[in-house]
Design a protein around this motif. Sequence first.
Motif, PDB file in Angstrom:
ATOM      1  N   GLN A 174       0.816  -1.206   0.000  1.00 43.59           N
ATOM      2  CA  GLN A 174       0.000   0.000   0.000  1.00 43.59           C
ATOM      3  C   GLN A 174       0.857   1.266   0.000  1.00 43.59           C
ATOM      4  N   GLU A 175       2.177   1.137   0.242  1.00 45.45           N
ATOM      5  CA  GLU A 175       3.031   2.306   0.368  1.00 45.45           C
ATOM      6  C   GLU A 175       3.391   2.920  -0.975  1.00 45.45           C
ATOM      7  N   ILE A 176       3.178   2.209  -2.047  1.00 46.38           N
ATOM      8  CA  ILE A 176       3.565   2.692  -3.368  1.00 46.38           C
ATOM      9  C   ILE A 176       2.409   2.540  -4.333  1.00 46.38           C
ATOM     10  N   ILE A 223      14.426   5.798  -3.053  1.00 46.96           N
ATOM     11  CA  ILE A 223      14.638   6.021  -4.485  1.00 46.96           C
ATOM     12  C   ILE A 223      14.291   4.785  -5.326  1.00 46.96           C
ATOM     13  N   GLU A 224      14.322   3.587  -4.707  1.00 49.78           N
ATOM     14  CA  GLU A 224      13.962   2.400  -5.478  1.00 49.78           C
ATOM     15  C   GLU A 224      12.473   2.336  -5.775  1.00 49.78           C
ATOM     16  N   ASN A 225      11.672   3.171  -5.080  1.00 48.28           N
ATOM     17  CA  ASN A 225      10.231   3.179  -5.324  1.00 48.28           C
ATOM     18  C   ASN A 225       9.808   4.164  -6.411  1.00 48.28           C
ATOM     19  N   PHE A 226      10.741   5.010  -6.864  1.00 49.01           N
ATOM     20  CA  PHE A 226      10.406   5.918  -7.955  1.00 49.01           C
ATOM     21  C   PHE A 226      10.284   5.132  -9.252  1.00 49.01           C
ATOM     22  N   TYR A 227       9.294   5.454 -10.030  1.00 44.87           N
ATOM     23  CA  TYR A 227       9.121   4.797 -11.332  1.00 44.87           C
ATOM     24  C   TYR A 227      10.307   5.118 -12.230  1.00 44.87           C
TER      25      TYR A 227
END
Length: 490
Positions: A43-45, A410-414
Amino acid sequence: MEKEYSKEFNIIFEENDKIDHLSDENKVIEFDKIKKNVPEELQEINSHREIISKIAYLIGVKKMFFEYANQSPQLEIYDELDQNKNARIIRNLCILRTTIERNFKFIKDAMRYEFKTLNTINNKYISEAISKLREDDIDIVKYNKQKLAQYIIDINQLISSHIFYCKNLFPDWIVWDYIKDLFLMPNGYTEKGTKAAMELYYPNVNKYPYKMYINWKNPKDEGNILYNDKKFLELLYNMNGDVFKDVSRVSDISSESKLNIKEFIQSAKIVDAICDCENSDPYMLASVFNNMNAELTSKINKIILVDDQNTVKAWNIFDQLVTNIEIEHISTERVTKEKSLVDIVLTAETCKEHYVNHVDSFILISSDSDFWGLINTLPDVEFLIFAEKEKFGHNMREIVENANIHYSYIENFYSGEVDIRRRVLLMEFRKEIENSISFNVNDIFKKISNETRVNLSEKELEQFYDCYVKPLKITLSDNGKLELELGSQK
Protein backbone atom coordinates in the motif's frame (compact mmCIF):
# COMPACT_ATOMS: atom_id res chain seq x y z
CA MET A 1 -25.73 -39.18 -17.48
CA GLU A 2 -24.19 -36.92 -14.90
CA LYS A 3 -22.68 -38.90 -12.06
CA GLU A 4 -22.79 -37.93 -8.39
CA TYR A 5 -19.01 -37.51 -8.26
CA SER A 6 -19.12 -34.66 -10.78
CA LYS A 7 -21.05 -32.31 -8.45
CA GLU A 8 -17.87 -30.76 -7.05
CA PHE A 9 -16.72 -29.91 -10.55
CA ASN A 10 -20.04 -28.33 -11.44
CA ILE A 11 -19.98 -26.14 -8.31
CA ILE A 12 -16.67 -24.68 -9.47
CA PHE A 13 -17.92 -24.59 -13.03
CA GLU A 14 -21.04 -22.58 -12.14
CA GLU A 15 -19.30 -20.20 -9.74
CA ASN A 16 -18.53 -17.50 -12.34
CA ASP A 17 -22.13 -17.68 -13.61
CA LYS A 18 -23.39 -16.93 -10.11
CA ILE A 19 -21.16 -13.85 -9.92
CA ASP A 20 -22.36 -12.81 -13.38
CA HIS A 21 -25.91 -12.46 -12.09
CA LEU A 22 -25.06 -10.39 -9.01
CA SER A 23 -25.74 -6.66 -8.81
CA ASP A 24 -22.77 -4.38 -9.50
CA GLU A 25 -22.48 -3.59 -5.78
CA ASN A 26 -22.36 -7.26 -4.82
CA LYS A 27 -19.92 -8.03 -7.63
CA VAL A 28 -17.48 -5.59 -6.09
CA ILE A 29 -17.91 -7.31 -2.70
CA GLU A 30 -17.26 -10.73 -4.23
CA PHE A 31 -14.29 -9.51 -6.25
CA ASP A 32 -12.75 -7.85 -3.22
CA LYS A 33 -12.61 -11.26 -1.54
CA ILE A 34 -10.17 -12.34 -4.25
CA LYS A 35 -7.57 -9.75 -3.27
CA LYS A 36 -7.47 -10.79 0.37
CA ASN A 37 -4.22 -11.05 2.35
CA VAL A 38 -2.47 -8.22 0.50
CA PRO A 39 0.78 -7.35 2.31
CA GLU A 40 0.63 -3.95 3.98
CA GLU A 41 3.86 -2.75 2.36
CA LEU A 42 2.20 -2.90 -1.07
CA GLN A 43 0.00 0.00 0.00
CA GLU A 44 3.03 2.31 0.37
CA ILE A 45 3.57 2.69 -3.37
CA ASN A 46 1.56 3.05 -6.53
CA SER A 47 2.20 -0.30 -8.16
CA HIS A 48 1.44 -0.73 -11.84
CA ARG A 49 -0.89 -3.37 -13.25
CA GLU A 50 0.13 -3.62 -16.90
CA ILE A 51 1.92 -6.98 -16.59
CA ILE A 52 -0.73 -8.67 -14.46
CA SER A 53 -3.44 -7.38 -16.81
CA LYS A 54 -1.72 -9.09 -19.75
CA ILE A 55 -1.24 -12.31 -17.79
CA ALA A 56 -4.90 -12.20 -16.69
CA TYR A 57 -6.07 -11.79 -20.27
CA LEU A 58 -3.87 -14.58 -21.61
CA ILE A 59 -4.80 -17.16 -18.95
CA GLY A 60 -8.48 -16.52 -19.61
CA VAL A 61 -9.69 -14.40 -16.67
CA LYS A 62 -13.27 -13.29 -17.35
CA LYS A 63 -13.81 -9.78 -18.70
CA MET A 64 -15.99 -8.75 -15.75
CA PHE A 65 -12.95 -8.98 -13.46
CA PHE A 66 -11.36 -6.27 -15.60
CA GLU A 67 -14.45 -4.10 -15.25
CA TYR A 68 -15.53 -4.05 -11.62
CA ALA A 69 -12.95 -5.05 -9.03
CA ASN A 70 -10.98 -2.44 -7.14
CA GLN A 71 -7.27 -2.83 -8.02
CA SER A 72 -8.30 -5.21 -10.79
CA PRO A 73 -6.65 -5.94 -14.12
CA GLN A 74 -7.05 -3.01 -16.51
CA LEU A 75 -9.92 -3.00 -18.99
CA GLU A 76 -7.98 -1.00 -21.59
CA ILE A 77 -5.36 -3.78 -21.76
CA TYR A 78 -8.12 -6.38 -22.18
CA ASP A 79 -9.48 -4.37 -25.12
CA GLU A 80 -6.00 -3.92 -26.59
CA LEU A 81 -5.09 -7.62 -26.44
CA ASP A 82 -8.50 -8.64 -27.72
CA GLN A 83 -7.43 -7.08 -31.04
CA ASN A 84 -4.30 -9.26 -31.13
CA LYS A 85 -4.79 -12.65 -32.83
CA ASN A 86 -1.89 -14.35 -31.04
CA ALA A 87 -3.13 -13.17 -27.64
CA ARG A 88 -6.69 -14.32 -28.43
CA ILE A 89 -5.45 -17.78 -29.41
CA ILE A 90 -3.55 -18.27 -26.13
CA ARG A 91 -6.47 -16.89 -24.13
CA ASN A 92 -9.04 -19.24 -25.65
CA LEU A 93 -6.74 -22.26 -25.45
CA CYS A 94 -6.21 -21.52 -21.74
CA ILE A 95 -9.96 -21.11 -21.16
CA LEU A 96 -10.56 -24.43 -22.88
CA ARG A 97 -7.85 -26.20 -20.89
CA THR A 98 -9.01 -24.84 -17.52
CA THR A 99 -12.67 -25.59 -18.22
CA ILE A 100 -11.89 -29.19 -19.20
CA GLU A 101 -9.74 -29.65 -16.10
CA ARG A 102 -12.45 -28.26 -13.83
CA ASN A 103 -15.11 -30.54 -15.32
CA PHE A 104 -13.08 -33.48 -16.53
CA LYS A 105 -15.27 -36.32 -15.24
CA PHE A 106 -18.51 -34.64 -16.26
CA ILE A 107 -17.28 -34.03 -19.83
CA LYS A 108 -15.71 -37.48 -20.08
CA ASP A 109 -19.01 -39.13 -19.08
CA ALA A 110 -20.99 -37.05 -21.57
CA MET A 111 -18.59 -38.08 -24.35
CA ARG A 112 -18.69 -41.74 -23.32
CA TYR A 113 -22.37 -42.28 -22.50
CA GLU A 114 -24.14 -39.56 -24.49
CA PHE A 115 -21.80 -39.70 -27.52
CA LYS A 116 -21.07 -36.00 -27.24
CA THR A 117 -18.14 -34.36 -28.98
CA LEU A 118 -16.27 -31.54 -27.31
CA ASN A 119 -18.18 -28.86 -29.22
CA THR A 120 -21.61 -30.33 -28.37
CA ILE A 121 -20.99 -30.41 -24.61
CA ASN A 122 -23.51 -28.18 -22.83
CA ASN A 123 -20.96 -25.63 -21.65
CA LYS A 124 -20.90 -22.03 -22.83
CA TYR A 125 -17.20 -21.51 -22.00
CA ILE A 126 -16.15 -24.47 -24.13
CA SER A 127 -18.49 -23.48 -26.96
CA GLU A 128 -17.31 -19.86 -26.99
CA ALA A 129 -13.62 -20.83 -26.85
CA ILE A 130 -13.99 -23.33 -29.71
CA SER A 131 -15.91 -20.79 -31.80
CA LYS A 132 -13.34 -18.01 -31.23
CA LEU A 133 -10.44 -20.36 -31.99
CA ARG A 134 -12.10 -21.30 -35.28
CA GLU A 135 -12.37 -17.60 -36.14
CA ASP A 136 -8.60 -17.48 -35.64
CA ASP A 137 -8.05 -20.53 -37.91
CA ILE A 138 -7.60 -23.16 -35.18
CA ASP A 139 -9.99 -26.11 -34.93
CA ILE A 140 -9.43 -28.22 -31.85
CA VAL A 141 -12.42 -30.55 -32.29
CA LYS A 142 -11.92 -34.16 -33.39
CA TYR A 143 -15.02 -36.03 -34.53
CA ASN A 144 -13.63 -39.52 -34.03
CA LYS A 145 -13.49 -41.13 -30.60
CA GLN A 146 -10.70 -39.14 -29.00
CA LYS A 147 -9.93 -39.46 -25.32
CA LEU A 148 -10.51 -36.30 -23.34
CA ALA A 149 -6.94 -36.46 -21.98
CA GLN A 150 -5.73 -36.28 -25.59
CA TYR A 151 -7.58 -32.99 -25.98
CA ILE A 152 -5.56 -31.60 -23.07
CA ILE A 153 -2.39 -32.85 -24.77
CA ASP A 154 -3.42 -31.23 -28.09
CA ILE A 155 -4.17 -27.94 -26.31
CA ASN A 156 -0.81 -28.07 -24.52
CA GLN A 157 0.95 -28.57 -27.85
CA LEU A 158 -0.90 -25.65 -29.40
CA ILE A 159 -0.12 -23.39 -26.45
CA SER A 160 3.53 -24.39 -26.61
CA SER A 161 3.74 -23.58 -30.34
CA HIS A 162 1.88 -20.25 -30.07
CA ILE A 163 3.06 -18.72 -26.79
CA PHE A 164 6.30 -17.45 -28.37
CA TYR A 165 4.25 -15.06 -30.51
CA CYS A 166 3.15 -13.30 -27.33
CA LYS A 167 6.72 -12.54 -26.25
CA ASN A 168 6.58 -9.03 -27.69
CA LEU A 169 3.63 -8.20 -25.42
CA PHE A 170 6.03 -8.07 -22.47
CA PRO A 171 9.01 -5.72 -21.92
CA ASP A 172 12.46 -7.18 -22.51
CA TRP A 173 13.58 -6.50 -18.93
CA ILE A 174 11.37 -9.36 -17.71
CA VAL A 175 12.85 -12.85 -18.03
CA TRP A 176 10.65 -14.26 -20.79
CA ASP A 177 11.26 -17.90 -19.84
CA TYR A 178 9.57 -17.29 -16.45
CA ILE A 179 6.47 -15.90 -18.22
CA LYS A 180 6.44 -18.59 -20.90
CA ASP A 181 6.68 -21.44 -18.39
CA LEU A 182 3.45 -20.32 -16.71
CA PHE A 183 1.56 -21.51 -19.78
CA LEU A 184 3.38 -24.82 -20.27
CA MET A 185 1.99 -27.80 -18.38
CA PRO A 186 4.88 -29.94 -17.05
CA ASN A 187 5.14 -33.19 -19.02
CA GLY A 188 1.94 -32.00 -20.70
CA TYR A 189 2.34 -34.09 -23.85
CA THR A 190 1.53 -37.27 -21.90
CA GLU A 191 -1.56 -38.50 -20.07
CA LYS A 192 0.57 -38.98 -16.98
CA GLY A 193 1.59 -35.33 -17.08
CA THR A 194 -1.96 -34.04 -17.60
CA LYS A 195 -3.21 -36.20 -14.72
CA ALA A 196 -0.44 -34.94 -12.39
CA ALA A 197 -1.29 -31.33 -13.30
CA MET A 198 -4.97 -31.87 -12.52
CA GLU A 199 -4.15 -33.60 -9.23
CA LEU A 200 -2.12 -30.55 -8.22
CA TYR A 201 -4.60 -27.99 -9.55
CA TYR A 202 -7.95 -29.27 -8.32
CA PRO A 203 -7.33 -29.44 -4.53
CA ASN A 204 -5.49 -26.10 -4.70
CA VAL A 205 -7.85 -24.33 -7.09
CA ASN A 206 -8.41 -21.39 -4.71
CA LYS A 207 -4.69 -20.65 -4.72
CA TYR A 208 -4.56 -20.15 -8.49
CA PRO A 209 -5.19 -16.66 -9.94
CA TYR A 210 -8.95 -16.27 -10.42
CA LYS A 211 -8.99 -20.11 -10.26
CA MET A 212 -7.51 -20.33 -13.77
CA TYR A 213 -4.89 -23.03 -14.39
CA ILE A 214 -1.27 -21.95 -14.81
CA ASN A 215 1.96 -23.81 -14.19
CA TRP A 216 2.32 -22.49 -10.63
CA LYS A 217 4.91 -24.93 -9.33
CA ASN A 218 4.16 -24.79 -5.62
CA PRO A 219 0.71 -23.29 -5.07
CA LYS A 220 0.46 -21.55 -1.69
CA ASP A 221 -2.04 -19.14 -0.22
CA GLU A 222 -0.50 -15.85 -1.39
CA GLY A 223 -3.80 -14.00 -1.72
CA ASN A 224 -4.39 -12.74 -5.25
CA ILE A 225 -1.05 -13.24 -7.05
CA LEU A 226 -2.33 -10.95 -9.81
CA TYR A 227 -2.94 -8.09 -7.38
CA ASN A 228 -0.31 -5.85 -8.99
CA ASP A 229 2.90 -6.13 -11.01
CA LYS A 230 5.26 -5.81 -8.05
CA LYS A 231 3.71 -8.64 -6.07
CA PHE A 232 3.33 -10.90 -9.12
CA LEU A 233 6.90 -10.48 -10.41
CA GLU A 234 8.42 -10.95 -6.96
CA LEU A 235 6.49 -14.21 -6.55
CA LEU A 236 7.25 -15.33 -10.12
CA TYR A 237 10.98 -14.77 -9.81
CA ASN A 238 11.04 -16.40 -6.38
CA MET A 239 9.29 -19.46 -7.83
CA ASN A 240 12.16 -19.71 -10.32
CA GLY A 241 14.88 -19.37 -7.68
CA ASP A 242 15.57 -15.76 -8.65
CA VAL A 243 14.97 -12.32 -7.13
CA PHE A 244 13.10 -9.52 -8.88
CA LYS A 245 15.10 -6.39 -8.09
CA ASP A 246 13.89 -3.87 -10.67
CA VAL A 247 10.92 -2.72 -8.58
CA SER A 248 11.05 0.79 -10.03
CA ARG A 249 9.96 -0.63 -13.38
CA VAL A 250 6.56 -1.57 -11.98
CA SER A 251 5.86 0.97 -9.26
CA ASP A 252 6.07 4.61 -8.28
CA ILE A 253 6.13 6.50 -5.00
CA SER A 254 2.81 7.22 -3.38
CA SER A 255 0.72 10.25 -4.34
CA GLU A 256 1.37 11.70 -0.88
CA SER A 257 5.16 11.49 -1.40
CA LYS A 258 4.85 13.12 -4.82
CA LEU A 259 2.89 15.97 -3.29
CA ASN A 260 5.48 16.46 -0.51
CA ILE A 261 8.33 16.57 -3.04
CA LYS A 262 6.43 19.02 -5.23
CA GLU A 263 5.68 21.32 -2.30
CA PHE A 264 9.29 21.14 -1.08
CA ILE A 265 10.77 22.15 -4.45
CA GLN A 266 8.17 24.78 -5.29
CA SER A 267 8.44 26.52 -1.91
CA ALA A 268 12.26 26.73 -2.06
CA LYS A 269 14.10 29.85 -3.23
CA ILE A 270 17.16 27.87 -4.37
CA VAL A 271 17.32 24.10 -4.16
CA ASP A 272 20.39 21.89 -4.69
CA ALA A 273 20.47 18.11 -4.77
CA ILE A 274 23.62 16.79 -3.10
CA CYS A 275 24.53 13.12 -3.32
CA ASP A 276 26.67 10.82 -1.23
CA CYS A 277 27.80 8.53 -4.05
CA GLU A 278 29.09 5.91 -1.61
CA ASN A 279 25.57 5.37 -0.28
CA SER A 280 23.49 5.76 -3.43
CA ASP A 281 22.74 3.88 -6.62
CA PRO A 282 23.51 5.91 -9.79
CA TYR A 283 21.01 4.03 -11.93
CA MET A 284 18.06 4.46 -9.59
CA LEU A 285 18.98 8.10 -8.98
CA ALA A 286 19.19 8.82 -12.72
CA SER A 287 15.70 7.37 -13.10
CA VAL A 288 14.39 9.64 -10.32
CA PHE A 289 15.47 12.84 -12.07
CA ASN A 290 14.73 11.64 -15.62
CA ASN A 291 11.12 10.93 -14.69
CA MET A 292 10.57 13.97 -12.50
CA ASN A 293 8.17 16.60 -13.78
CA ALA A 294 9.97 19.16 -16.00
CA GLU A 295 8.46 22.00 -13.96
CA LEU A 296 10.22 20.63 -10.86
CA THR A 297 13.59 19.81 -12.45
CA SER A 298 13.75 23.36 -13.83
CA LYS A 299 13.72 24.63 -10.22
CA ILE A 300 16.64 22.43 -9.13
CA ASN A 301 19.77 24.56 -9.32
CA LYS A 302 22.20 21.63 -9.71
CA ILE A 303 23.04 18.10 -8.59
CA ILE A 304 26.32 17.86 -6.66
CA LEU A 305 27.90 14.40 -6.75
CA VAL A 306 30.45 13.78 -4.00
CA ASP A 307 32.32 10.73 -5.18
CA ASP A 308 35.19 8.50 -4.12
CA GLN A 309 37.74 6.72 -6.30
CA ASN A 310 36.31 3.34 -5.25
CA THR A 311 32.64 3.98 -6.12
CA VAL A 312 30.70 2.73 -9.14
CA LYS A 313 32.04 3.74 -12.56
CA ALA A 314 28.58 4.92 -13.65
CA TRP A 315 28.99 8.13 -11.59
CA ASN A 316 31.59 9.21 -14.18
CA ILE A 317 28.95 9.26 -16.92
CA PHE A 318 26.07 10.48 -14.75
CA ASP A 319 25.92 13.72 -16.75
CA GLN A 320 25.16 11.61 -19.83
CA LEU A 321 22.30 9.89 -18.00
CA VAL A 322 20.75 13.06 -16.55
CA THR A 323 20.86 15.90 -19.06
CA ASN A 324 18.05 18.13 -17.78
CA ILE A 325 19.89 19.41 -14.65
CA GLU A 326 23.41 20.82 -14.22
CA ILE A 327 25.79 18.24 -12.70
CA GLU A 328 28.78 19.15 -10.53
CA HIS A 329 31.05 16.17 -9.86
CA ILE A 330 33.47 16.30 -6.93
CA SER A 331 35.79 13.30 -6.76
CA THR A 332 37.66 12.86 -3.48
CA GLU A 333 40.95 11.10 -2.85
CA ARG A 334 41.69 8.92 0.16
CA VAL A 335 44.25 9.95 2.76
CA THR A 336 44.53 6.29 3.78
CA LYS A 337 43.25 3.15 2.10
CA GLU A 338 40.59 2.59 4.73
CA LYS A 339 39.32 6.15 5.22
CA SER A 340 36.92 7.86 2.83
CA LEU A 341 36.55 11.65 2.81
CA VAL A 342 33.13 11.70 1.14
CA ASP A 343 31.20 12.51 4.34
CA ILE A 344 33.35 15.48 5.33
CA VAL A 345 33.51 16.87 1.78
CA LEU A 346 29.74 16.58 1.37
CA THR A 347 29.22 18.39 4.69
CA ALA A 348 31.62 21.15 3.64
CA GLU A 349 29.99 21.54 0.22
CA THR A 350 26.52 21.79 1.78
CA CYS A 351 27.68 24.52 4.16
CA LYS A 352 29.42 26.39 1.31
CA GLU A 353 26.32 26.25 -0.90
CA HIS A 354 24.19 27.56 1.97
CA TYR A 355 26.42 30.33 3.32
CA VAL A 356 28.12 31.43 0.09
CA ASN A 357 25.54 30.72 -2.62
CA HIS A 358 22.47 31.22 -0.38
CA VAL A 359 20.90 27.82 -1.11
CA ASP A 360 18.01 27.44 1.34
CA SER A 361 16.86 23.90 0.52
CA PHE A 362 18.70 20.64 -0.12
CA ILE A 363 17.64 17.28 -1.48
CA LEU A 364 20.07 15.09 0.48
CA ILE A 365 20.66 11.81 -1.35
CA SER A 366 22.10 9.41 1.19
CA SER A 367 21.11 6.64 3.58
CA ASP A 368 23.91 7.46 6.04
CA SER A 369 22.76 8.40 9.53
CA ASP A 370 25.97 10.42 10.05
CA PHE A 371 24.39 13.30 8.13
CA TRP A 372 21.88 13.94 10.91
CA GLY A 373 24.62 16.04 12.50
CA LEU A 374 24.73 18.20 9.36
CA ILE A 375 20.94 18.57 9.26
CA ASN A 376 20.79 19.38 12.96
CA THR A 377 23.40 22.17 12.74
CA LEU A 378 21.63 23.99 9.87
CA PRO A 379 18.24 24.75 11.46
CA ASP A 380 17.35 27.47 8.92
CA VAL A 381 17.80 25.05 5.97
CA GLU A 382 15.06 22.79 4.61
CA PHE A 383 15.98 19.19 3.85
CA LEU A 384 14.33 16.44 1.81
CA ILE A 385 15.94 12.98 1.96
CA PHE A 386 16.17 10.43 -0.85
CA ALA A 387 17.40 7.14 0.65
CA GLU A 388 17.64 3.43 -0.15
CA LYS A 389 15.27 1.38 1.94
CA GLU A 390 17.69 -1.38 2.96
CA LYS A 391 20.33 1.13 4.12
CA PHE A 392 17.99 3.58 5.86
CA GLY A 393 17.67 2.21 9.38
CA HIS A 394 14.65 2.30 11.66
CA ASN A 395 16.31 4.75 14.07
CA MET A 396 17.08 7.22 11.31
CA ARG A 397 13.51 7.00 10.03
CA GLU A 398 12.19 7.80 13.50
CA ILE A 399 14.56 10.77 13.88
CA VAL A 400 13.63 12.43 10.58
CA GLU A 401 9.92 11.75 11.09
CA ASN A 402 10.05 13.41 14.52
CA ALA A 403 11.81 16.37 12.91
CA ASN A 404 9.06 16.57 10.21
CA ILE A 405 11.58 15.90 7.44
CA HIS A 406 10.10 14.01 4.51
CA TYR A 407 11.98 11.08 2.98
CA SER A 408 11.37 8.84 -0.02
CA TYR A 409 12.99 5.58 -1.09
CA ILE A 410 14.64 6.02 -4.49
CA GLU A 411 13.96 2.40 -5.48
CA ASN A 412 10.23 3.18 -5.32
CA PHE A 413 10.41 5.92 -7.95
CA TYR A 414 9.12 4.80 -11.33
CA SER A 415 12.09 4.31 -13.67
CA GLY A 416 10.08 4.99 -16.82
CA GLU A 417 10.43 3.53 -20.28
CA VAL A 418 14.18 4.21 -20.54
CA ASP A 419 16.14 1.39 -18.91
CA ILE A 420 19.15 3.20 -17.43
CA ARG A 421 21.13 0.05 -16.56
CA ARG A 422 20.81 -1.42 -20.04
CA ARG A 423 21.58 1.97 -21.55
CA VAL A 424 24.85 2.15 -19.58
CA LEU A 425 25.79 -1.41 -20.54
CA LEU A 426 25.20 -0.70 -24.23
CA MET A 427 27.05 2.62 -24.05
CA GLU A 428 30.11 1.11 -22.38
CA PHE A 429 30.06 -2.05 -24.50
CA ARG A 430 29.94 -0.04 -27.73
CA LYS A 431 32.82 2.14 -26.51
CA GLU A 432 34.99 -0.88 -25.62
CA ILE A 433 34.28 -2.63 -28.92
CA GLU A 434 34.99 0.49 -30.96
CA ASN A 435 38.27 1.04 -29.07
CA SER A 436 39.27 -2.60 -29.63
CA ILE A 437 38.36 -2.64 -33.32
CA SER A 438 40.06 0.58 -34.41
CA PHE A 439 41.06 -0.17 -38.00
CA ASN A 440 40.12 1.09 -41.45
CA VAL A 441 39.18 -1.64 -43.92
CA ASN A 442 40.14 0.51 -46.95
CA ASP A 443 43.63 1.05 -45.56
CA ILE A 444 44.05 -2.67 -44.81
CA PHE A 445 42.92 -3.69 -48.31
CA LYS A 446 45.28 -1.18 -49.94
CA LYS A 447 48.17 -2.44 -47.77
CA ILE A 448 47.68 -6.15 -48.52
CA SER A 449 47.09 -5.54 -52.27
CA ASN A 450 50.48 -3.78 -52.38
CA GLU A 451 52.29 -6.36 -50.25
CA THR A 452 50.96 -9.44 -52.10
CA ARG A 453 51.74 -8.00 -55.56
CA VAL A 454 48.82 -9.89 -57.08
CA ASN A 455 49.20 -7.97 -60.31
CA LEU A 456 45.53 -7.01 -60.72
CA SER A 457 44.38 -3.84 -62.44
CA GLU A 458 42.68 -1.04 -60.53
CA LYS A 459 39.34 -2.11 -62.00
CA GLU A 460 39.91 -5.74 -61.01
CA LEU A 461 40.87 -4.71 -57.48
CA GLU A 462 37.74 -2.55 -57.27
CA GLN A 463 35.62 -5.48 -58.41
CA PHE A 464 37.29 -7.80 -55.88
CA TYR A 465 36.65 -5.25 -53.11
CA ASP A 466 32.96 -4.92 -54.04
CA CYS A 467 32.51 -8.69 -54.27
CA TYR A 468 34.36 -9.90 -51.18
CA VAL A 469 35.19 -7.02 -48.82
CA LYS A 470 32.07 -4.87 -48.93
CA PRO A 471 29.77 -7.75 -47.81
CA LEU A 472 32.05 -8.31 -44.78
CA LYS A 473 30.16 -9.37 -41.66
CA ILE A 474 31.25 -9.78 -38.06
CA THR A 475 29.69 -12.73 -36.24
CA LEU A 476 29.89 -13.72 -32.59
CA SER A 477 30.83 -17.31 -31.76
CA ASP A 478 29.47 -19.20 -28.76
CA ASN A 479 32.68 -18.55 -26.80
CA GLY A 480 32.40 -14.79 -27.36
CA LYS A 481 35.04 -14.52 -30.10
CA LEU A 482 34.43 -12.14 -33.01
CA GLU A 483 34.82 -13.77 -36.42
CA LEU A 484 34.91 -12.16 -39.88
CA GLU A 485 32.89 -13.43 -42.83
CA LEU A 486 33.93 -12.18 -46.27
CA GLY A 487 31.73 -12.35 -49.35
CA SER A 488 31.51 -15.90 -50.72
CA GLN A 489 33.36 -16.92 -53.85
CA LYS A 490 31.37 -17.29 -57.09
